[in-house]
Every structure is written in structure tokens, then in C-alpha cells.
Enzyme design. Sequence first.
Site, PDB file in Angstrom:
ATOM      1  N   SER A  11       0.849  -1.201   0.000  1.00  0.00           N
ATOM      2  CA  SER A  11       0.000   0.000   0.000  1.00  0.00           C
ATOM      3  C   SER A  11       0.881   1.247   0.000  1.00  0.00           C
ATOM      4  CB  SER A  11      -0.937  -0.006   1.205  1.00  0.00           C
ATOM      5  OG  SER A  11      -0.183  -0.092   2.385  1.00  0.00           O
ATOM      6  N   SER A 249       5.926   4.681  11.409  1.00  0.00           N
ATOM      7  CA  SER A 249       4.805   4.349  10.545  1.00  0.00           C
ATOM      8  C   SER A 249       5.179   4.750   9.133  1.00  0.00           C
ATOM      9  CB  SER A 249       3.554   5.090  10.976  1.00  0.00           C
ATOM     10  OG  SER A 249       3.647   6.439  10.557  1.00  0.00           O
ATOM     11  N   LYS A 250       4.312   4.358   8.201  1.00  0.00           N
ATOM     12  CA  LYS A 250       4.596   4.670   6.798  1.00  0.00           C
ATOM     13  C   LYS A 250       4.616   6.174   6.562  1.00  0.00           C
ATOM     14  CE  LYS A 250       3.479   0.492   4.444  1.00  0.00           C
ATOM     15  NZ  LYS A 250       2.677  -0.290   3.564  1.00  0.00           N
ATOM     16  N   ARG A 251       4.025   6.906   7.483  1.00  0.00           N
ATOM     17  CA  ARG A 251       3.992   8.364   7.303  1.00  0.00           C
ATOM     18  C   ARG A 251       5.368   8.996   7.517  1.00  0.00           C
ATOM     19  NH1 ARG A 251      -0.556   7.032   9.699  1.00  0.00           N
ATOM     20  NH2 ARG A 251       0.253   7.393  11.780  1.00  0.00           N
TER      21      ARG A 251
END
Length: 312
Positions: A11, A249-251
Site C-alpha cells: 500500500s 509508521s509509513k507516514r
Amino acid sequence: MEVGRFAPSPSGRMHLGNLFCSLLAWLSARSAGGRVVLRIEDLDPLRCPRAFADEIERDLGWLGLFWDEGGSLGGPRGPYYQQERTALYAKACGLLAGRGLAYPCFCSRAQLHAASAPHREDGAPVYPGTCRALTEAGRAERAKTRPPALRLMVPNETVAFTDGHLGRYAENLASDCGDFILRRSDGVHAYQLAVVLDDAAMGVTQVVRGADLLSSTPRQIYLYRLLGLPVPRFYHLPLLTDAEGRRLSKRDGDVSLERLRQKYTPEEVVGRLAFLAGLQPAPAPRTAQSLVEGFAWEKVPREDVRIPKGLF
Ligand code: GLU
């Protein structure tokens, strides 16, 4: 023969946590003389375009984490993209529903979160069982206005297992977890179901993943047992945090592979990850292959791992 796996959800671009997990999954399998499978967990077609999966393959290859089958490489137990495996998931849903173990659920997300039910450790509400007791007529009535999800009924039973890294873990299915989703109302199958069916179908003997999935494991073990499938061994990894102790996190764009690849060589990234994993005393550059011989689970920390400022 041991079989390990990479099971990325494409994702977005991989981040340090995914790399850490991929490196250890690979080392765990390779140090046991085992094979590695790449399965792309792209269950949700809208969130997981193929281009992201291809990028993950390039990133794994860049790090020197080569796999034996799966992904675009294919192999005897494919397809290796979950989007192409839905017939298997649908069959299992039919089987469980046919045995009276799964039921349609019409609750909306808003209803679920509004309920004052207890919450699981991961913050999700424990399903209060609202739709379990619906009659056939009640189900038919509701189905006119809303497509149902499919939920697995769980008994008041404690599932315990010994994690290969973290030791004993147990959860009561009814009170800690509740009836859980097998297929969402939009038809997308749930991770919990797909991961079990796929790991079994692909002959996976060891599952290495982040400790954020530890509390999914009792549900998955319950499914393995219901479906009569062999349960793999689980190794859950500590999570990486920033210097202040916040989980990544991916952020966190600053630790995405895009940035890392501009700044470092693969050996520099692998060496730093190996240092965080307790596999070497300093963050010196290493190839993944050079770490195989000295790998041992006992060296890997069990608590969250803080990334010192300036390491990446
Ligand atoms: N696809 C999951 C993830 O990327 C991993 C699932 C698993 O390892 O069981 O977080």
C-alpha cells in the site's frame, strides 16, 4: 525443509520497520538452510496497485534479500498475489458458513465503534455478537438494504502458543477478540483468513513478523485448527521506534526506502539494521549474506528497539 516468507502489503513504499522484518525473516529461514517465499498481500485492490508490489521487489533485491519463489518470479504454489487467490478464500468462507461457524453481519463501522463494548488490545472493539442471533428472516430483511460481511463465530476458549522469540502468549477468543471478520461487506476477504490459507498452501513453516501482529496470532491459530491445517512456528519481532520512543509508521517519510536509497549503499542499510537487531556491536556495513552464519534468535532484542538519532 524450513520455509519462511515475506508478506508485504504493497500500500506504499517499504519503511525501516518493513526492512527490519524482511531482513530477519530472511536470516531466520536462510540460517536454517530454508527457502523463502514472497507473497504479495494486496487483498484490497484499491489500496494496493501492482506498481507498488513491483517496487517492493526491487527494494528487496537492492538489499540482497533474494527469494526462491513468489511475486513476479512465480513458482509451483502460485499465484503469489492475494488478488489472484480469492477463489481459495471464497471456498473456505463457504465451508465455514456451511458448518454453521460463520454468519452474515450487517453492522456498519459506525455502529461497531459506537458500541460501548470492551476494546481489544489493538484498539478495535470486541464484536458484541449483535448479528449472531439474527433469524433467517431477519437476515433476509437486512440483506435488502445492505450487503453483509461474513463473521467467524468464536467460542469461549483460550488459545495459547509459544512464540519462537517472545515466548508464551494466550488470548481468550470470546473476551479478548470476539467474532471476527472473514470477508468484508464490499467482498474483500480479511487478512486473518487469507494469511492462514496462504501460509498453509505455500508450505510456510515459520512466520516472522512485527509484534503488532502478535495479538492476531490466536485468531489465526484457531482458523488453522478449524480448517485442519498445520500451524507454522511464529516469531514476533520488536517494533522500531524513533529516538523519542514513538513507533515508526509509513507516514515517516524520512525513513522510506526512497530516501535511504539516495543516501546509503545496501550494505550500509543492512549493517545498520543488523546493529539494531543485535547481530553486530556497531553499525558497520554488511551484506545480508554475511549475516547468515552468525544469526541466532537469542541475539535479537525482545523490547521495542529505539533507533538512535542520526543512525539513518
Ligand atoms: N501483510 C502484513 C504487513 O505487511 C504482514 C502480515 C504477516 O506477516 O502475517 O504488515
